[in-house]
Design an enzyme around this catalytic site. Sequence first.
Site, PDB file in Angstrom:
ATOM      1  CG  PHE A 113     -20.568   1.255 -13.739  1.00 49.96           C
ATOM      2  CD1 PHE A 113     -19.550   2.071 -13.282  1.00 49.96           C
ATOM      3  CD2 PHE A 113     -21.720   1.856 -14.232  1.00 49.96           C
ATOM      4  CE1 PHE A 113     -19.675   3.455 -13.300  1.00 49.96           C
ATOM      5  CE2 PHE A 113     -21.862   3.247 -14.255  1.00 49.96           C
ATOM      6  CZ  PHE A 113     -20.846   4.046 -13.790  1.00 49.96           C
ATOM      7  CD  GLN A 229     -31.314   2.701 -15.721  1.00 51.01           C
ATOM      8  OE1 GLN A 229     -30.491   3.474 -16.204  1.00 51.01           O
ATOM      9  NE2 GLN A 229     -31.150   1.392 -15.720  1.00 51.01           N
ATOM     10  CG  HIS A 231     -29.054   6.524 -11.405  1.00 52.04           C
ATOM     11  ND1 HIS A 231     -28.454   6.537 -10.172  1.00 52.04           N
ATOM     12  CD2 HIS A 231     -28.067   6.291 -12.302  1.00 52.04           C
ATOM     13  CE1 HIS A 231     -27.156   6.326 -10.327  1.00 52.04           C
ATOM     14  NE2 HIS A 231     -26.901   6.175 -11.608  1.00 52.04           N
ATOM     15  CG  LEU A 241     -26.472  10.579 -11.785  1.00 52.29           C
ATOM     16  CD1 LEU A 241     -27.620   9.588 -11.717  1.00 52.29           C
ATOM     17  CD2 LEU A 241     -25.659  10.323 -13.039  1.00 52.29           C
ATOM     18  CD  GLU A 244     -24.366   1.739 -11.665  1.00 46.03           C
ATOM     19  OE1 GLU A 244     -25.526   2.125 -11.906  1.00 46.03           O
ATOM     20  OE2 GLU A 244     -23.872   0.727 -12.181  1.00 46.03           O
ATOM     21  NE  ARG A 275     -27.368   2.752 -13.444  1.00 42.32           N
ATOM     22  CZ  ARG A 275     -26.931   3.618 -14.337  1.00 42.32           C
ATOM     23  NH1 ARG A 275     -27.732   4.062 -15.283  1.00 42.32           N
ATOM     24  NH2 ARG A 275     -25.694   4.068 -14.280  1.00 42.32           N
ATOM     25  CG  HIS A 340     -30.503   7.968 -15.086  1.00 37.01           C
ATOM     26  ND1 HIS A 340     -29.780   9.144 -15.042  1.00 37.01           N
ATOM     27  CD2 HIS A 340     -29.645   7.030 -15.564  1.00 37.01           C
ATOM     28  CE1 HIS A 340     -28.535   8.922 -15.470  1.00 37.01           C
ATOM     29  NE2 HIS A 340     -28.439   7.651 -15.806  1.00 37.01           N
ATOM     30  NE  ARG A 375     -28.765   3.515 -19.624  1.00 35.39           N
ATOM     31  CZ  ARG A 375     -27.815   4.171 -18.958  1.00 35.39           C
ATOM     32  NH1 ARG A 375     -26.562   3.759 -18.991  1.00 35.39           N
ATOM     33  NH2 ARG A 375     -28.103   5.236 -18.241  1.00 35.39           N
TER      34      ARG A 375
HETATM   35  C1  LIG Z   1     -26.444  12.869 -15.522  1.00 36.00           C
HETATM   36  C2  LIG Z   1     -26.278  11.692 -16.449  1.00 36.00           C
HETATM   37  C3  LIG Z   1     -25.153  10.897 -16.362  1.00 36.00           C
HETATM   38  C4  LIG Z   1     -24.987   9.807 -17.219  1.00 36.00           C
HETATM   39  N1  LIG Z   1     -23.858   9.039 -17.126  1.00 36.00           N
HETATM   40  C5  LIG Z   1     -23.698   7.995 -17.975  1.00 36.00           C
HETATM   41  C6  LIG Z   1     -22.509   7.205 -17.939  1.00 36.00           C
HETATM   42  O1  LIG Z   1     -21.599   7.454 -17.164  1.00 36.00           O
HETATM   43  N2  LIG Z   1     -22.410   6.158 -18.795  1.00 36.00           N
HETATM   44  C7  LIG Z   1     -23.394   5.839 -19.690  1.00 36.00           C
HETATM   45  O2  LIG Z   1     -23.237   4.881 -20.449  1.00 36.00           O
HETATM   46  N3  LIG Z   1     -24.519   6.605 -19.771  1.00 36.00           N
HETATM   47  C8  LIG Z   1     -24.685   7.669 -18.948  1.00 36.00           C
HETATM   48  N4  LIG Z   1     -25.825   8.424 -19.027  1.00 36.00           N
HETATM   49  C9  LIG Z   1     -26.754   8.202 -20.153  1.00 36.00           C
HETATM   50  C10 LIG Z   1     -26.159   8.816 -21.426  1.00 36.00           C
HETATM   51  O3  LIG Z   1     -25.447   9.979 -21.101  1.00 36.00           O
HETATM   52  C11 LIG Z   1     -27.216   9.189 -22.465  1.00 36.00           C
HETATM   53  O4  LIG Z   1     -28.096   8.116 -22.646  1.00 36.00           O
HETATM   54  C12 LIG Z   1     -26.538   9.498 -23.799  1.00 36.00           C
HETATM   55  O5  LIG Z   1     -25.511  10.438 -23.628  1.00 36.00           O
HETATM   56  C13 LIG Z   1     -27.550   9.997 -24.825  1.00 36.00           C
HETATM   57  O6  LIG Z   1     -26.819  10.413 -25.963  1.00 36.00           O
HETATM   58  P1  LIG Z   1     -27.553  10.749 -27.317  1.00 36.00           P
HETATM   59  O7  LIG Z   1     -26.494  11.073 -28.302  1.00 36.00           O
HETATM   60  O8  LIG Z   1     -28.518   9.681 -27.652  1.00 36.00           O
HETATM   61  O9  LIG Z   1     -28.426  12.050 -26.980  1.00 36.00           O
HETATM   62  P2  LIG Z   1     -28.017  13.490 -26.392  1.00 36.00           P
HETATM   63  O10 LIG Z   1     -26.624  13.572 -25.923  1.00 36.00           O
HETATM   64  O11 LIG Z   1     -29.102  13.847 -25.437  1.00 36.00           O
HETATM   65  O12 LIG Z   1     -28.112  14.426 -27.672  1.00 36.00           O
HETATM   66  C14 LIG Z   1     -29.356  14.761 -28.241  1.00 36.00           C
HETATM   67  C15 LIG Z   1     -29.083  15.749 -29.348  1.00 36.00           C
HETATM   68  O13 LIG Z   1     -30.280  15.984 -30.078  1.00 36.00           O
HETATM   69  C16 LIG Z   1     -30.484  17.363 -30.251  1.00 36.00           C
HETATM   70  N5  LIG Z   1     -31.914  17.573 -30.396  1.00 36.00           N
HETATM   71  C17 LIG Z   1     -32.919  17.086 -29.638  1.00 36.00           C
HETATM   72  N6  LIG Z   1     -34.103  17.479 -30.123  1.00 36.00           N
HETATM   73  C18 LIG Z   1     -33.844  18.238 -31.215  1.00 36.00           C
HETATM   74  C19 LIG Z   1     -34.649  18.948 -32.132  1.00 36.00           C
HETATM   75  N7  LIG Z   1     -35.992  18.984 -32.055  1.00 36.00           N
HETATM   76  N8  LIG Z   1     -34.038  19.648 -33.117  1.00 36.00           N
HETATM   77  C20 LIG Z   1     -32.706  19.655 -33.235  1.00 36.00           C
HETATM   78  N9  LIG Z   1     -31.877  19.006 -32.383  1.00 36.00           N
HETATM   79  C21 LIG Z   1     -32.469  18.302 -31.390  1.00 36.00           C
HETATM   80  C22 LIG Z   1     -29.858  17.987 -29.025  1.00 36.00           C
HETATM   81  O14 LIG Z   1     -29.537  19.335 -29.263  1.00 36.00           O
HETATM   82  C23 LIG Z   1     -28.616  17.116 -28.873  1.00 36.00           C
HETATM   83  O15 LIG Z   1     -27.618  17.576 -29.739  1.00 36.00           O
HETATM   84  C24 LIG Z   1     -25.998   9.507 -18.168  1.00 36.00           C
HETATM   85  C25 LIG Z   1     -27.133  10.305 -18.252  1.00 36.00           C
HETATM   86  C26 LIG Z   1     -27.292  11.385 -17.397  1.00 36.00           C
HETATM   87  C27 LIG Z   1     -28.542  12.200 -17.494  1.00 36.00           C
END
Ligand SMILES: Cc1cc2nc3c(=O)[nH]c(=O)nc-3n(C[C@H](O)[C@H](O)[C@H](O)COP(=O)(O)OP(=O)(O)OC[C@H]3O[C@@H](n4cnc5c(N)ncnc54)[C@H](O)[C@@H]3O)c2cc1C
Length: 562
Positions: A113, A229, A231, A241, A244, A275, A340, A375
């Site tokens: 990566f 960021q 991407h 997306l 990567e 990135r 991203h 990141r």
């Molecule tokens: C397309 C894509 C591919 C990616 N691929 C990678 C990868 O391969 N490797 C890597 O390290 N990172 C990757 N990332 C980044 C990574 O996926 C995210 O940064 C990470 O998953 C975020 O996780 P989280 O638990 O912080 O939030 P999220 O998974 O976004 O969860 C947020 C939670 O909060 C809840 N929520 C939000 N607001 C409220 C509210 N007001 N009331 C109640 N609930 C609420 C939502 O329902 C959800 O359950 C990628 C991102 C994208 C967009």
Amino acid sequence: MPSHDVLIIGAGLAGQRAALAAAQSGASVAIVSKVHPVRSHSVAAAGGINAALNPEDTWESHAFDTVKGSDYLGDQDAIEVMCREAPGEILWLEHAGVTFHRNETGHLGTRAFGGASAARTYYVADITGHAILHVLYEQLMKHGDTVDRYEEWFTTDLLQDDDGRCIGAVCRNLRDGRMEVFNAKATILASGGAGQAYKPTTNGLIVTGDGIAQAFRIGARLMDMEMIQYHPTTLAGNGLLITEGARGEGAWLLNAEGERFMERYAPNKLELASRDVVSRAEQTEINEGRGFPDGTVALDITKVPRRRTLEALREIVNIGRDFAGTDITREPIHIKPGQHYIMGGIKTDVDGQTTVPGLYAAGEVACVSVHGGNRLGANSLLDTLIFGRRSGEHAARIALHMPMPNTPNSRLDAAEAAIAAIMNRKQGGRRVAAIKNELGETMNQYVAVFRDADGLNKAHEIVRRLMEEAPEAAIDDHGSVFNQDVIAAIELGYMLDCAEAIVVASIERKESRGAQFRTDFPERNDAQWLKHIDISVNGADVPKVSYSEVTITRWQPEERTY
Ligand SMILES: Cc1cc2nc3c(=O)[nH]c(=O)nc-3n(C[C@H](O)[C@H](O)[C@H](O)COP(=O)(O)OP(=O)(O)OC[C@H]3O[C@@H](n4cnc5c(N)ncnc54)[C@H](O)[C@@H]3O)c2cc1C
């Protein structure tokens, strides 16, 4: 009234990992999510998760790559914690049931990566987030006695007692519109990033900065908000997306003249530079007329053996076919840099504690800061899990020795009045969606890969105007069952708060570092700007700016080349 030791807002990877850790520490837990937990945006994570697990690799090497990737803005104590604990977390996930890729010898296999000096990304094809999220959800089921799941409940506000301690939240049941006070000894925000403040973005429609804005509104400090960021490989127009992982498997970047242009920008790492470096290189090619007429350059995945692409990158085969009409196994696909990820967020320590007592944050909503100015790919899933777990454990430990706060139901009044005011708005005004589009396009035009004072000031003016318009934006649905109109109106307010914090911090940082490239200040300036920019609420005025130190443990800033 629901009362729990630990209230977790968000059920993506950070929230579910926090819930498991808190439950295993003996706490009673509520986990709230505005969508079904396995629809949280973590499900979209594709390429993988980093850890120095291989005997030839070291956590110090992973940590140095992360520090360098952050352009020396990352806090090195937090980076050390994350990289040191990463191998154990991968093994824990594997034992819990995540079907990581195995190589020919039967060992866990890795892919390369960006910005990494070793191939240390563990993966499940290009559905890594999906695979981990489902396993965590299965594990949560085992704790059904102590973990109450509030699925499709929307948190509108955080609550504080007279001393400023966070004592829970107000939530709305989306199924019937009922509002409830959730009483909690400790509250963990795990509500994800703020990508929808931009248009286009790789982030789903639910990623609207709710937690960042809610915490900001009750006085929590935000940090590194200028670090957005872009991407390097997203589809023009819709922002989808292309992982990567494709470059990790050997894909090349080509300009319209067929030149492998990364040879000029990052002669050693080429497509696998950080990135920020790759996105700037692409945007330079496009701006200087060496891109395609649709404002893109090409990603040539035909360099990867077709069989391998079909096995390890099958989701982007589908995306290429369905959304760009391109068979990526036979022809290059047009891509460009796209919004991203947000490196900034709610300022926390390594146990997830924010500057508001009783309030924790973990995952993309938080800023520990392990990513600093940029990141590394596959470090975010790691961040969600390590700091989700640590927040859950810490919050449980504190909560088990505290009395339950006694929050009066009258605390619902203000939140209910706010919903009623949205419902009673006059018809005929500008739509919520129209304001959101203008916000997203503004951010993407002026607060993107390249920035300058004129553009940033213009963006700020527009954001302030939209903040005035938003409280009047009309909605159509006046019902109580799954009223997404009312939710969108509330989310718009959160996105505007995040956007203003991003713009104010970008104006403040008068240098170029990581994802913030100022064409009017093109050099990194460690003497003046090796510090975090903190943002906090200032009444109705423009947010307040202050600074905090970057923690340096063993890696002094150096010139950053790839
Ligand atoms: C397309 C894509 C591919 C990616 N691929 C990678 C990868 O391969 N490797 C890597 O390290 N990172 C990757 N990332 C980044 C990574 O996926 C995210 O940064 C990470 O998953 C975020 O996780 P989280 O638990 O912080 O939030 P999220 O998974 O976004 O969860 C947020 C939670 O909060 C809840 N929520 C939000 N607001 C409220 C509210 N007001 N009331 C109640 N609930 C609420 C939502 O329902 C959800 O359950 C990628 C991102 C994208 C967009």
